[in-house]
Design a protein around this motif. Structure first.
Motif, mmCIF file in Angstrom:
data_model
loop_
_atom_site.group_PDB
_atom_site.id
_atom_site.type_symbol
_atom_site.label_atom_id
_atom_site.label_comp_id
_atom_site.label_asym_id
_atom_site.label_seq_id
_atom_site.Cartn_x
_atom_site.Cartn_y
_atom_site.Cartn_z
ATOM 1 N N LEU A 199 21.384 56.223 81.883
ATOM 2 C CA LEU A 199 21.027 55.089 82.726
ATOM 3 C C LEU A 199 20.707 55.535 84.148
ATOM 4 O O LEU A 199 19.812 54.972 84.793
ATOM 5 C CB LEU A 199 22.163 54.054 82.723
ATOM 6 C CG LEU A 199 21.931 52.781 83.529
ATOM 7 C CD1 LEU A 199 20.723 52.013 82.997
ATOM 8 C CD2 LEU A 199 23.182 51.909 83.498
ATOM 9 N N TYR B 225 17.212 56.610 84.323
ATOM 10 C CA TYR B 225 16.372 55.422 84.176
ATOM 11 C C TYR B 225 16.252 54.690 85.514
ATOM 12 O O TYR B 225 15.162 54.339 85.956
ATOM 13 C CB TYR B 225 16.988 54.514 83.102
ATOM 14 C CG TYR B 225 16.217 53.260 82.820
ATOM 15 C CD1 TYR B 225 15.091 53.285 82.014
ATOM 16 C CD2 TYR B 225 16.617 52.040 83.346
ATOM 17 C CE1 TYR B 225 14.380 52.123 81.730
ATOM 18 C CE2 TYR B 225 15.918 50.873 83.074
ATOM 19 C CZ TYR B 225 14.796 50.926 82.270
ATOM 20 O OH TYR B 225 14.098 49.777 81.989
ATOM 21 N N ARG B 226 17.380 54.480 86.175
ATOM 22 C CA ARG B 226 17.370 53.787 87.467
ATOM 23 C C ARG B 226 16.723 54.636 88.553
ATOM 24 O O ARG B 226 16.056 54.102 89.440
ATOM 25 C CB ARG B 226 18.778 53.389 87.863
ATOM 26 C CG ARG B 226 19.304 52.249 87.011
ATOM 27 C CD ARG B 226 20.665 51.797 87.509
ATOM 28 N NE ARG B 226 21.271 50.891 86.559
ATOM 29 C CZ ARG B 226 21.552 49.635 86.842
ATOM 30 N NH1 ARG B 226 21.296 49.130 88.010
ATOM 31 N NH2 ARG B 226 22.110 48.876 85.918
ATOM 32 N N GLY C 177 13.262 54.150 89.060
ATOM 33 C CA GLY C 177 12.890 52.824 89.535
ATOM 34 C C GLY C 177 12.583 51.844 88.422
ATOM 35 O O GLY C 177 11.901 50.837 88.642
ATOM 36 N N ARG C 178 13.092 52.109 87.242
ATOM 37 C CA ARG C 178 12.840 51.227 86.100
ATOM 38 C C ARG C 178 13.844 50.071 86.101
ATOM 39 O O ARG C 178 14.986 50.235 86.509
ATOM 40 C CB ARG C 178 12.954 51.986 84.787
ATOM 41 C CG ARG C 178 12.114 53.218 84.685
ATOM 42 C CD ARG C 178 10.666 52.907 84.649
ATOM 43 N NE ARG C 178 9.936 54.167 84.492
ATOM 44 C CZ ARG C 178 8.670 54.244 84.269
ATOM 45 N NH1 ARG C 178 7.945 53.151 84.170
ATOM 46 N NH2 ARG C 178 8.093 55.400 84.132
ATOM 47 N N GLY C 179 13.404 48.974 85.591
ATOM 48 C CA GLY C 179 14.264 47.794 85.525
ATOM 49 C C GLY C 179 14.103 47.081 84.205
ATOM 50 O O GLY C 179 13.656 47.657 83.201
ATOM 51 N N LYS C 180 14.435 45.820 84.229
ATOM 52 C CA LYS C 180 14.380 44.988 83.036
ATOM 53 C C LYS C 180 12.957 44.889 82.484
ATOM 54 O O LYS C 180 12.745 44.885 81.272
ATOM 55 C CB LYS C 180 14.922 43.596 83.384
ATOM 56 C CG LYS C 180 14.947 42.634 82.250
ATOM 57 C CD LYS C 180 15.664 41.357 82.619
ATOM 58 C CE LYS C 180 14.687 40.363 83.175
ATOM 59 N NZ LYS C 180 15.266 39.012 83.315
ATOM 60 N N GLU D 61 19.826 41.701 86.123
ATOM 61 C CA GLU D 61 19.845 43.120 86.503
ATOM 62 C C GLU D 61 21.245 43.720 86.376
ATOM 63 O O GLU D 61 21.382 44.907 86.135
ATOM 64 C CB GLU D 61 19.320 43.290 87.939
ATOM 65 C CG GLU D 61 17.826 43.128 88.070
ATOM 66 C CD GLU D 61 17.026 44.197 87.338
ATOM 67 O OE1 GLU D 61 17.429 45.380 87.320
ATOM 68 O OE2 GLU D 61 15.971 43.855 86.771
ATOM 69 N N LEU E 230 21.772 45.158 82.971
ATOM 70 C CA LEU E 230 20.710 46.075 82.564
ATOM 71 C C LEU E 230 21.270 47.303 81.845
ATOM 72 O O LEU E 230 20.686 47.785 80.878
ATOM 73 C CB LEU E 230 19.890 46.520 83.778
ATOM 74 C CG LEU E 230 18.754 47.497 83.513
ATOM 75 C CD1 LEU E 230 17.703 46.834 82.630
ATOM 76 C CD2 LEU E 230 18.130 47.958 84.815
ATOM 77 N N GLY E 231 22.415 47.788 82.311
ATOM 78 C CA GLY E 231 23.028 48.972 81.692
ATOM 79 C C GLY E 231 23.323 48.757 80.221
ATOM 80 O O GLY E 231 23.028 49.616 79.382
#
Length: 191
Positions: free
Chosen positions: A93, A96-97, A100-103, A138, A141-142
């Motif tokens: 994760l 991923y964060r 800058g990735r999100g939902k 958000e 999101l994890g």
């Protein structure tokens, strides 16, 4: 097929810079072997201290090195073509964060998966995921990321097995070449 590693286990090999060079060896090994076969062994250099003799034969079988490169190249191709993008690009994760990735990325990913004809034996229902992802905030999101990552990590067990077997065969052949070289050096050392 519990013995087959998951995609994240194959990630280390698939992303290895050393193993990615196997494509170069596919071309280089036959050319060097052909060039060395044309040179007489031992090579005698007459102008240097009563004719310096250089043995140009190598202490291993070329075909082992070549087929090692073939096996690793096939495994690399399987990994690149079949390993799910989410697993291939993000180990966790935090990565991923950090990208800058999100939902929205997971929604797009789920929608893309929905359009694929087959999801494999252990595939997952991307339509349900897409509906759930739209409701997730958000802060959750994890959980969503790990759910999708876990499901993707288990996909395509036959391809994972093939990838694993080709990597194993290639690495075993490299190990044999290294062992042959080690034995050659140990036997040639004069004490």
């Amino acid at each position: 097929m519990r013995w087959v590693p998951l995609w994240d286990g194959l990630n280390r090999l698939g992303k290895s810079r050393i193993l990615k060079t196997s494509y170069v060896w596919l071309l280089l090994v036959p050319m060097v072997a052909k060039a060395l076969a044309a040179i007489e062994d031992p090579l005698v250099l007459d102008g240097i201290s009563q004719g310096l003799r250089i043995h140009i034969t190598l202490p291993f079988y070329w075909w082992l090195f070549y087929f090692s490169a073939v096996a690793v190249s096939i495994a690399g191709a399987i990994y690149s073509l079949v390993c799910p993008k989410l697993v291939r690009e993000f180990n966790n994760l935090a990565e991923y964060r950090a990208e800058g990735r999100g939902k929205e990325y997971l929604l797009d990913y789920a929608n893309h998966m929905q359009h694929q004809a087959k999801t494999g034996e252990e595939g997952w229902n991307a339509g349900i995921l897409s509906q759930e992802a739209e409701k997730v905030g958000e802060e959750d999101l994890g959980n969503l990321f790990w759910r999708v990552h876990k499901d993707e990590n288990c996909r395509f067990p036959i391809w994972r097995a093939a990838c694993c077997l080709f990597y194993t065969a290639g690495l075993l052949l490299i190990a044999i070449v290294l062992l042959q070289n080690f034995i050659f050096v140990v036997c040639d050392i004069s004490f």
